[in-house]
Design an enzyme around this catalytic site. Sequence first.
Site, PDB file in Angstrom:
ATOM      1  CD  GLU A 235      -1.382  -2.468   1.735  1.00  0.00           C
ATOM      2  OE1 GLU A 235      -0.218  -2.467   2.183  1.00  0.00           O
ATOM      3  OE2 GLU A 235      -2.094  -3.496   1.707  1.00  0.00           O
TER       4      GLU A 235
ATOM      5  CE  LYS B  29      -2.224  -6.158 -10.953  1.00  0.00           C
ATOM      6  NZ  LYS B  29      -1.821  -5.957  -9.561  1.00  0.00           N
TER       7      LYS B  29
ATOM      8  N   GLY C  57       1.708  -8.587 -17.085  1.00  0.00           N
ATOM      9  CA  GLY C  57       3.175  -8.456 -17.131  1.00  0.00           C
ATOM     10  C   GLY C  57       3.597  -7.589 -18.308  1.00  0.00           C
TER      11      GLY C  57
ATOM     12  CG  ASP D 278       2.517  -2.725  -4.868  1.00  0.00           C
ATOM     13  OD1 ASP D 278       1.408  -3.280  -4.832  1.00  0.00           O
ATOM     14  OD2 ASP D 278       3.530  -3.174  -4.295  1.00  0.00           O
TER      15      ASP D 278
HETATM   16  O1  KDG Z   1       3.712  -5.851  -3.864  1.00  0.00           O
HETATM   17  C1  KDG Z   1       4.949  -5.828  -3.214  1.00  0.00           C
HETATM   18  C2  KDG Z   1       4.750  -6.222  -1.776  1.00  0.00           C
HETATM   19  O2  KDG Z   1       4.452  -7.591  -1.732  1.00  0.00           O
HETATM   20  C3  KDG Z   1       5.964  -5.975  -0.912  1.00  0.00           C
HETATM   21  O3  KDG Z   1       6.316  -4.608  -0.927  1.00  0.00           O
HETATM   22  C4  KDG Z   1       5.831  -6.424   0.503  1.00  0.00           C
HETATM   23  O4  KDG Z   1       3.699  -5.660   1.187  1.00  0.00           O
HETATM   24  C5  KDG Z   1       4.444  -6.573   1.016  1.00  0.00           C
HETATM   25  C6  KDG Z   1       3.966  -7.916   1.312  1.00  0.00           C
HETATM   26  O5  KDG Z   1       3.087  -8.028   2.181  1.00  0.00           O
HETATM   27  O6  KDG Z   1       4.421  -8.869   0.687  1.00  0.00           O
END
Ligand code: KDG
Length: 316
Positions: free
Chosen positions: A34, A223, A225, A256
């Site tokens: 987030e 998504k 890729g 993200d």
């Molecule tokens: O989308 C990337 C996230 O997976 C990483 O930043 C870490 O938030 C995280 C998680 O819970 O895996």
Amino acid sequence: MDVVTIGETMILFTSEQGLMRYSNQYSRKFGGSETNFAVGLSRLGHNVGWISKLGNDEFGKALLSFVRGEGIDTSQVKIDDEAPTGIYFKELRNPNDVRVYYYRKGSAASRMSKSDLDEGYISNAKFLFITGITPALSDSCHEMIFEAIDMAKRNNVKIIFDPNIRKKLWDEEKARKTIIEIASKVDIVLPGISEGEFLFGEKKPNLIGEKFLELGVPLVVIKLGDKGAYYCTKEEEKIVSGFFVENVVDPVGAGDGFAAGFVSGLLEGLSINHSIRRGNAIGAMVTMVNGDIEGLPELEDLERFISNKALDNVNR
Ligand code: KDG
């Protein structure tokens, strides 16, 4: 506030020498779906607020000043004296095999509950952004996410949901049931293909899209890729092509980044097509840099990346 988001952010240690068993050096970074998204949006000039909990420890302090330093509103971040800030490790075996190890059970963020939500704060946002990670953290976080959804709906705040299924965090049956239940309440869903397969046993974007539409989601963006993304509503469907990256360094955080680019487009009144193109570009840019947030661009860099790629295609 343009967007409010809720979730856990952790200290991230990345092994500098491949396999963690051999590594005696780790770089210290930050990661949390987030806030990766929030940092991406903030770098593009939007106002984002983050609801979370951190430990009263050095890592919590580092995280709070980092997120604040990125221009994100942290007035709703609470400090928990009884529990630590979560940590996770990343092992980049190769760009196709990146492993993560969580040390977050009982973390401060996992102790969030619905009493940590302020309806006034959520009601002032245009969008609420949530992921499937938060309900997996604990029963109280699970309950809190449903409460946040109810608050957003009561106040006509649009909800964007990235399922972000992290199988290490919960039982698969519970994950499937919860993610489907959340999806049935939101305005936009942003899954990946493997998540569609996990939820519905379908691999084709249009069939996954149909399942979400049947749940009542008005806009589904899947998504794909480097192939881009597929979107559908009841009226239309389309694939928006992606950006090829020659040297992927670290794919974590690409989704993200995609969400940040896509939502920035919506906030600026761009078409769905253009918003997704932005998302595709940022997703690609994130994979070129080691770290979950380090590759997120400012608007100028994003525009340069998109126009250079367009030129590449003309010259090819
Ligand atoms: O989308 C990337 C996230 O997976 C990483 O930043 C870490 O938030 C995280 C998680 O819970 O895996």
